[in-house]
Write an enzyme that holds these catalytic residues in place. Structure first.
Site, mmCIF file in Angstrom:
data_model
loop_
_atom_site.group_PDB
_atom_site.id
_atom_site.type_symbol
_atom_site.label_atom_id
_atom_site.label_comp_id
_atom_site.label_asym_id
_atom_site.label_seq_id
_atom_site.Cartn_x
_atom_site.Cartn_y
_atom_site.Cartn_z
ATOM 1 N N THR A 140 -0.442 -11.715 13.552
ATOM 2 C CA THR A 140 0.327 -11.288 14.729
ATOM 3 C C THR A 140 0.355 -12.428 15.737
ATOM 4 O O THR A 140 -0.706 -12.947 16.107
ATOM 5 C CB THR A 140 -0.332 -10.049 15.364
ATOM 6 O OG1 THR A 140 -0.416 -9.020 14.384
ATOM 7 C CG2 THR A 140 0.472 -9.551 16.552
ATOM 8 N N CYS A 156 -6.128 -4.391 17.242
ATOM 9 C CA CYS A 156 -4.760 -4.809 17.587
ATOM 10 C C CYS A 156 -4.233 -4.261 18.913
ATOM 11 O O CYS A 156 -3.631 -5.012 19.682
ATOM 12 C CB CYS A 156 -3.796 -4.465 16.468
ATOM 13 S SG CYS A 156 -3.982 -2.835 15.857
ATOM 14 N N ARG A 206 1.175 -4.524 8.876
ATOM 15 C CA ARG A 206 0.984 -3.230 9.544
ATOM 16 C C ARG A 206 -0.181 -2.498 8.891
ATOM 17 O O ARG A 206 -0.090 -1.341 8.544
ATOM 18 C CB ARG A 206 2.256 -2.377 9.451
ATOM 19 C CG ARG A 206 3.324 -2.816 10.438
ATOM 20 C CD ARG A 206 4.569 -1.973 10.349
ATOM 21 N NE ARG A 206 5.472 -2.241 11.468
ATOM 22 C CZ ARG A 206 6.791 -2.088 11.404
ATOM 23 N NH1 ARG A 206 7.327 -1.678 10.272
ATOM 24 N NH2 ARG A 206 7.554 -2.339 12.446
ATOM 25 N N ARG A 256 -13.417 13.014 24.686
ATOM 26 C CA ARG A 256 -12.300 13.147 23.739
ATOM 27 C C ARG A 256 -11.874 14.603 23.534
ATOM 28 O O ARG A 256 -11.165 14.915 22.590
ATOM 29 C CB ARG A 256 -12.705 12.566 22.363
ATOM 30 C CG ARG A 256 -13.052 11.092 22.395
ATOM 31 C CD ARG A 256 -11.833 10.183 22.409
ATOM 32 N NE ARG A 256 -12.244 8.769 22.464
ATOM 33 C CZ ARG A 256 -11.397 7.748 22.534
ATOM 34 N NH1 ARG A 256 -10.103 7.984 22.565
ATOM 35 N NH2 ARG A 256 -11.839 6.507 22.616
ATOM 36 N N LYS A 284 6.450 -6.718 16.173
ATOM 37 C CA LYS A 284 5.017 -6.439 15.955
ATOM 38 C C LYS A 284 4.291 -6.259 17.274
ATOM 39 O O LYS A 284 3.519 -5.316 17.472
ATOM 40 C CB LYS A 284 4.374 -7.572 15.155
ATOM 41 C CG LYS A 284 2.875 -7.475 15.018
ATOM 42 C CD LYS A 284 2.418 -6.275 14.201
ATOM 43 C CE LYS A 284 0.917 -6.136 14.224
ATOM 44 N NZ LYS A 284 0.416 -4.945 13.499
ATOM 45 N N TYR A 334 -9.242 -8.760 6.225
ATOM 46 C CA TYR A 334 -8.729 -7.419 5.925
ATOM 47 C C TYR A 334 -7.206 -7.418 5.829
ATOM 48 O O TYR A 334 -6.601 -6.458 5.377
ATOM 49 C CB TYR A 334 -9.215 -6.396 6.965
ATOM 50 C CG TYR A 334 -8.676 -6.580 8.341
ATOM 51 C CD1 TYR A 334 -9.322 -7.421 9.257
ATOM 52 C CD2 TYR A 334 -7.511 -5.946 8.753
ATOM 53 C CE1 TYR A 334 -8.809 -7.618 10.523
ATOM 54 C CE2 TYR A 334 -6.992 -6.141 10.019
ATOM 55 C CZ TYR A 334 -7.655 -6.980 10.904
ATOM 56 O OH TYR A 334 -7.142 -7.178 12.155
ATOM 57 N N LYS A 389 -5.102 -6.128 22.017
ATOM 58 C CA LYS A 389 -4.768 -7.576 21.971
ATOM 59 C C LYS A 389 -3.258 -7.825 22.010
ATOM 60 O O LYS A 389 -2.778 -8.677 22.752
ATOM 61 C CB LYS A 389 -5.357 -8.148 20.688
ATOM 62 C CG LYS A 389 -4.774 -9.448 20.185
ATOM 63 C CD LYS A 389 -5.479 -9.975 18.954
ATOM 64 C CE LYS A 389 -5.038 -9.294 17.672
ATOM 65 N NZ LYS A 389 -3.792 -9.847 17.109
ATOM 66 N N ARG A 440 2.531 1.485 22.060
ATOM 67 C CA ARG A 440 1.474 2.490 21.852
ATOM 68 C C ARG A 440 0.461 2.416 22.991
ATOM 69 O O ARG A 440 -0.023 3.434 23.484
ATOM 70 C CB ARG A 440 0.801 2.253 20.509
ATOM 71 C CG ARG A 440 -0.206 3.321 20.108
ATOM 72 C CD ARG A 440 -0.573 3.199 18.650
ATOM 73 N NE ARG A 440 -1.580 4.126 18.205
ATOM 74 C CZ ARG A 440 -1.366 5.403 17.861
ATOM 75 N NH1 ARG A 440 -0.138 5.901 17.981
ATOM 76 N NH2 ARG A 440 -2.327 6.169 17.441
HETATM 77 N N1 SAJ Z 1 -6.260 6.126 21.079
HETATM 78 C C1 SAJ Z 1 -6.225 6.981 22.177
HETATM 79 N N2 SAJ Z 1 -5.235 7.919 22.245
HETATM 80 C C2 SAJ Z 1 -4.285 8.034 21.262
HETATM 81 C C3 SAJ Z 1 -4.330 7.149 20.158
HETATM 82 C C4 SAJ Z 1 -5.323 6.207 20.082
HETATM 83 O O1 SAJ Z 1 -7.067 6.908 23.069
HETATM 84 O O2 SAJ Z 1 -3.438 8.926 21.363
HETATM 85 C C5 SAJ Z 1 -7.298 5.100 21.005
HETATM 86 C C6 SAJ Z 1 -8.208 5.253 19.802
HETATM 87 O O3 SAJ Z 1 -9.317 6.048 20.115
HETATM 88 C C7 SAJ Z 1 -8.609 3.797 19.519
HETATM 89 C C8 SAJ Z 1 -7.403 2.991 19.970
HETATM 90 O O4 SAJ Z 1 -6.658 3.845 20.854
HETATM 91 O O5 SAJ Z 1 -9.731 3.430 20.291
HETATM 92 C C9 SAJ Z 1 -6.495 2.524 18.837
HETATM 93 O O6 SAJ Z 1 -6.230 3.641 18.042
HETATM 94 P P1 SAJ Z 1 -4.972 3.629 16.998
HETATM 95 O O7 SAJ Z 1 -4.788 5.033 16.539
HETATM 96 O O8 SAJ Z 1 -3.824 2.934 17.605
HETATM 97 O O9 SAJ Z 1 -5.539 2.837 15.731
HETATM 98 P P2 SAJ Z 1 -5.441 1.274 15.443
HETATM 99 O O10 SAJ Z 1 -5.978 0.465 16.536
HETATM 100 O O11 SAJ Z 1 -6.048 1.074 14.100
HETATM 101 O O12 SAJ Z 1 -3.875 1.018 15.388
HETATM 102 C C10 SAJ Z 1 -3.227 0.884 14.171
HETATM 103 C C11 SAJ Z 1 -2.045 0.014 14.449
HETATM 104 N N3 SAJ Z 1 -1.466 -0.367 13.197
HETATM 105 C C12 SAJ Z 1 -1.187 -1.664 13.005
HETATM 106 O O13 SAJ Z 1 -1.361 -2.519 13.834
HETATM 107 C C13 SAJ Z 1 -0.638 -1.977 11.685
HETATM 108 C C14 SAJ Z 1 -1.016 0.745 15.279
HETATM 109 O O14 SAJ Z 1 0.179 -0.037 15.324
HETATM 110 C C15 SAJ Z 1 -0.690 2.083 14.678
HETATM 111 O O15 SAJ Z 1 0.220 2.746 15.552
HETATM 112 C C16 SAJ Z 1 -1.968 2.893 14.575
HETATM 113 O O16 SAJ Z 1 -2.856 2.178 13.681
HETATM 114 C C17 SAJ Z 1 -1.667 4.271 13.986
HETATM 115 O O17 SAJ Z 1 -0.592 4.809 14.362
HETATM 116 O O18 SAJ Z 1 -2.507 4.775 13.262
#
Ligand code: SAJ
Length: 446
Positions: free
Chosen positions: A136, A276, A170, A419, A222, A24, A279, A229
């Site tokens: 990464t 990500c 990203r 949630r 990265k 991906y 990890k 986050r």
């Molecule tokens: N989550 C929470 N609370 C939040 C945000 C997320 O519990 O406020 C949980 C989600 O339910 C999920 C996990 O965290 O289980 C990850 O959610 P995510 O929104 O971070 O989505 P990801 O994992 O796809 O993160 C990606 C990452 N992008 C890349 O690595 C390029 C992250 O760096 C981005 O910040 C995130 O997307 C984004 O902002 O959408």
């Protein structure tokens, strides 16, 4: 070939490109460079995936806007050709590596895929080639693993006989091509000239800003952005636990806290999954192994977030205790198995942890997820005979649930909302006992 010659070939799009790892991350990159007019060789060990790509078919699961059409247009020799043979790399001027870099159960980097790719490509490395790692990696990996492996296995010297850089991706499932084109990217080169050459390359497919810097900075940015986050989410989760204990409502608290300038409290939830966030904090932390730096916050945030599915289970146990019901022998509807709302991606799914714990406690888990093929189906049908329902993922489809129907399907009208998807008043009116993450018992006292 000198770096200047590589740069010239990139500018004229005569440079022959290769992408190792057509997942991906790698496939959208390979297809985007092919669309930009480069001759791109895609290398992947999965022959089935190679054949699919050469037929112009998209092997990536889930909705990826534009991906299928793009592959149909570029999957022809002279644009994008896939192969499993590393020997095909011999004429390549630029080689990108986008293989998986997971962490082990002991949270240490598991670089087997990266090492195998480096060892297989090294003997085929063309003099003057530019090698870019998109995966990464922990800070220090470019110097301590990538450069060392390539030099040892190729007999060539980095900076002289080949050039090295790190350009972390990203991407986000569901927005692979859009993110690739629009998001800013850090471009780390082993030398400033290498970073500049990489900027010339990525400019062909990226509209976002390209920030040229050193490799160590790219590796740090990265892993830090995702660790950041994770810590933010962990803070929200810990405040949710406090609110429950003192009778507050974390959702209301968060909304009002965020009215304070410079605050941006994220959302508490039933857990943190995905490819990500769980990890990358460990990749970052591993960089200081043996350097006498004792990390407390980053590992603690991981522990808080990994603990959330267990906490949601505690809410269920609390509800059952109030009803004099045993968990053992009960049947529980788990709503949502993907790691993220409106996604079919189940990597590191918090629901998987919950299901495992339910089964270890002697309960039967009935899983529903509108996006995950094996768990699709009629929710109310699946709810029939269940003693409780647990909302783990805030899929939009779950917002439409008619509480009276859910109440009629469930043996006991017990709903655990991980949630804060639901409105307590609505649940009360339909005689459903609702326990919501982050809302104290007396506020939950319906
Ligand atoms: N989550 C929470 N609370 C939040 C945000 C997320 O519990 O406020 C949980 C989600 O339910 C999920 C996990 O965290 O289980 C990850 O959610 P995510 O929104 O971070 O989505 P990801 O994992 O796809 O993160 C990606 C990452 N992008 C890349 O690595 C390029 C992250 O760096 C981005 O910040 C995130 O997307 C984004 O902002 O959408």
């Amino acid at each position: 070939m000198t770096l200047a010659e590589v740069k010239k070939k990139i500018e004229s799009k005569e440079a022959l490109l290769a992408v190792i790892g057509l997942g991906y991350v790698g496939l959208p990159v390979a297809a985007s460079f092919a669309r930009a007019g480069f001759d791109v060789l895609g290398v992947d060990l999965l022959t089935e995936r190679v054949e699919k790509i050469n037929r112009g078919e998209n092997p990536i699961e889930g909705e990826e806007p534009g991906m299928a059409d793009l592959l149909k247009t570029v999957a022809t020799p002279g644009k994008l050709h896939a192969d499993s043979d590393y020997g095909a790399l011999r004429d390549r001027d630029v080689i990108l590596i986008a293989v998986e870099t997971p962490v082990d159960s002991d949270h240490k980097p598991h670089y087997q895929a990266l090492i195998s790719a480096l060892e297989a490509m090294a003997p085929n490395l063309k003099s003057g080639a530019l090698v870019i790692i998109e995966s990464t990696i922990a800070p220090g990996t470019m110097r301590n693993l990538v450069q060392v492996t390539l030099e040892e296995r190729s007999g060539k010297q980095a900076g002289l006989d080949f050039f090295l850089g790190n350009c972390p991706e990203r991407v986000m499932p569901g927005k692979l091509l859009a993110n690739l084109r629009t998001l800013d990217r850090v471009v780390g080169g082993m030398s400033p000239e290498t970073a500049e050459t990489m900027v010339t390359l990525y400019k062909k497919i990226v509209d976002g800003e390209l920030d040229a810097t050193e490799c160590i900075t790219a590796e740090l940015v990265k892993t830090v952005e995702n660790a950041y986050r994770d810590v933010q989410i962990a803070f929200a989760n810990e405040v949710a636990l406090i609110c429950e204990a003192v009778g507050g409502d974390v959702w209301k608290v968060r909304e009002l806290v965020n009215k304070s300038p410079g605050r941006n409290m994220l959302l508490p939830g039933a857990g943190v999954g995905g490819h990500c966030i769980p990890k990358d904090p460990w990749l970052l932390a591993s960089a200081v192994d043996g350097k006498g730096v004792h990390l407390r916050l980053i590992p603690a945030a991981r522990a808080v977030n990994d603990g959330m599915p267990y906490h949601i289970l505690e809410l269920l146990k609390k509800g059952f205790a109030e009803m004099g019901k045993e968990l053992k022998g009960s049947k529980i509807l788990v709503m949502g198995y993907a790691y993220l709302e409106n996604s079919d991606d189940t990597r590191n799914s918090p629901s998987a942890v919950l299901v495992n714990e339910l089964e270890k406690s002697g309960a039967e888990a009935v899983i529903h997820d509108p996006f995950v093929e094996e768990y699709q189906g009629d929710l109310l049908e699946k709810a029939k005979g269940c003693d409780a329902a647990m909302l783990m993922v805030k899929h939009d489809k779950y917002k439409e649930i008619a509480f009276p129907d859910l109440r009629d399907s469930l043996n006991k009208g017990l709903l655990i909302d991980g949630r804060r998807l639901y409105d307590a008043a609505k649940a009360l009116n339909s005689d459903i006992k609702l326990y919501q993450l982050g809302i104290g018992m007396d506020l939950n006292s319906n």
